[in-house]
Design an enzyme around this catalytic site. Structure first.
Site, PDB file in Angstrom:
ATOM      1  N   ASP A  54     -11.444  -6.090  21.872  1.00  0.00           N
ATOM      2  CA  ASP A  54     -10.351  -5.803  22.994  1.00  0.00           C
ATOM      3  C   ASP A  54     -11.099  -5.341  24.209  1.00  0.00           C
ATOM      4  O   ASP A  54     -11.128  -5.769  25.391  1.00  0.00           O
ATOM      5  CB  ASP A  54      -9.268  -5.084  22.578  1.00  0.00           C
ATOM      6  CG  ASP A  54      -8.406  -4.581  23.818  1.00  0.00           C
ATOM      7  OD1 ASP A  54      -7.763  -5.579  24.224  1.00  0.00           O
ATOM      8  OD2 ASP A  54      -7.939  -3.600  24.063  1.00  0.00           O
ATOM      9  N   CYS A 108       0.811  -1.326   0.019  1.00  0.00           N
ATOM     10  CA  CYS A 108      -0.096   0.120  -0.103  1.00  0.00           C
ATOM     11  C   CYS A 108       0.804   1.143   0.041  1.00  0.00           C
ATOM     12  O   CYS A 108       1.894   1.198   0.711  1.00  0.00           O
ATOM     13  CB  CYS A 108      -0.956   0.062   1.151  1.00  0.00           C
ATOM     14  SG  CYS A 108      -2.222  -1.136   1.007  1.00  0.00           S
ATOM     15  N   HIS A 109       0.419   2.066  -0.744  1.00  0.00           N
ATOM     16  CA  HIS A 109       1.141   3.473  -0.867  1.00  0.00           C
ATOM     17  C   HIS A 109       0.744   4.625   0.224  1.00  0.00           C
ATOM     18  O   HIS A 109      -0.355   4.339   0.579  1.00  0.00           O
ATOM     19  CB  HIS A 109       0.792   4.241  -2.076  1.00  0.00           C
ATOM     20  CG  HIS A 109       1.427   3.444  -3.421  1.00  0.00           C
ATOM     21  ND1 HIS A 109       0.795   2.570  -3.837  1.00  0.00           N
ATOM     22  CD2 HIS A 109       2.381   3.819  -4.069  1.00  0.00           C
ATOM     23  CE1 HIS A 109       1.379   2.158  -5.023  1.00  0.00           C
ATOM     24  NE2 HIS A 109       2.347   2.901  -5.101  1.00  0.00           N
ATOM     25  N   MET A 160      -8.241  -0.591   0.666  1.00  0.00           N
ATOM     26  CA  MET A 160      -7.213  -1.123   1.845  1.00  0.00           C
ATOM     27  C   MET A 160      -7.513  -0.273   3.199  1.00  0.00           C
ATOM     28  O   MET A 160      -7.633  -0.702   4.168  1.00  0.00           O
ATOM     29  CB  MET A 160      -5.981  -1.416   1.605  1.00  0.00           C
ATOM     30  CG  MET A 160      -5.766  -2.453   0.283  1.00  0.00           C
ATOM     31  SD  MET A 160      -6.580  -4.113   0.712  1.00  0.00           S
ATOM     32  CE  MET A 160      -6.073  -4.450   2.234  1.00  0.00           C
ATOM     33  N   GLU A 161      -7.391   1.038   2.972  1.00  0.00           N
ATOM     34  CA  GLU A 161      -7.594   1.925   4.148  1.00  0.00           C
ATOM     35  C   GLU A 161      -8.758   1.820   4.648  1.00  0.00           C
ATOM     36  O   GLU A 161      -8.962   1.695   5.916  1.00  0.00           O
ATOM     37  CB  GLU A 161      -7.445   3.374   3.585  1.00  0.00           C
ATOM     38  CG  GLU A 161      -5.998   3.827   3.411  1.00  0.00           C
ATOM     39  CD  GLU A 161      -5.281   3.034   1.997  1.00  0.00           C
ATOM     40  OE1 GLU A 161      -4.110   3.077   1.905  1.00  0.00           O
ATOM     41  OE2 GLU A 161      -6.176   2.526   1.120  1.00  0.00           O
TER      42      GLU A 161
END
Length: 158
Positions: free
Chosen positions: A129, A78-79, A114-115
């Site tokens: 969590d 990824c950039h 992807m982000e």
């Protein structure tokens, strides 16, 4: 069939060169669904659960935004991108599930799928969590791209 974009002619890993691409407005939206179970959901008041670690949804939103910004550090090909905006919405689906929708916008030469997927995933992991002390039955059921616009083609899931 399309070829993999991150493999060079010698079949080795390769980061795509985007220098010749045109800058355009790009947007992606991804979704994650988390099973919390009814025993955890009964602890929520006004769509929020306050734990010793803090407010669950508010913390997950901040973590998801941070995940979006760190995507290029986590996913090797990824950039690094200058993010124009991130919106994360977390809502109860029913008495056992919550959904997380992460939208990301940029003006750039490469997409932000992807982000958006990373933002939704990190928010889901944060909810896990923060609630795991209440139950070990929590699961992240689904992470998927809902839509993307800009670049070569647009996409919208059915």
């Amino acid at each position: 069939m399309s070829e993999f974009s991150h493999i060079n002619k010698d079949n080795q890993p390769n980061m795509v060169n985007v220098s010749d691409k045109i800058v355009s407005k790009r947007k992606a939206m991804a979704k994650a669904v988390v099973f919390l179970g009814s025993e955890i959901m009964t602890h929520f008041t006004n769509d929020e659960l306050i734990t010793k670690k803090g407010p669950v949804f508010q913390t997950a939103i901040i973590a998801g935004i941070q995940g979006v910004k760190k995507t290029s550090e986590l996913i090797p090909m990824c950039h690094p991108l200058i993010i124009n905006g991130v919106a994360i919405d977390i809502n109860t689906v029913d008495n056992e599930h919550v959904s997380i929708v992460c939208s990301v916008e940029i003006e750039g030469k490469t997409g932000v799928e992807m982000e958006a997927l990373t933002g939704a995933s990190v928010a889901a992991l944060t909810i896990y969590d923060m609630c795991k002390a209440l139950s070990q039955k929590i699961s992240i059921k689904e992470v998927k791209l809902l839509e993307k616009t800009g670049g070569k083609s647009d996409f919208k899931s059915e």
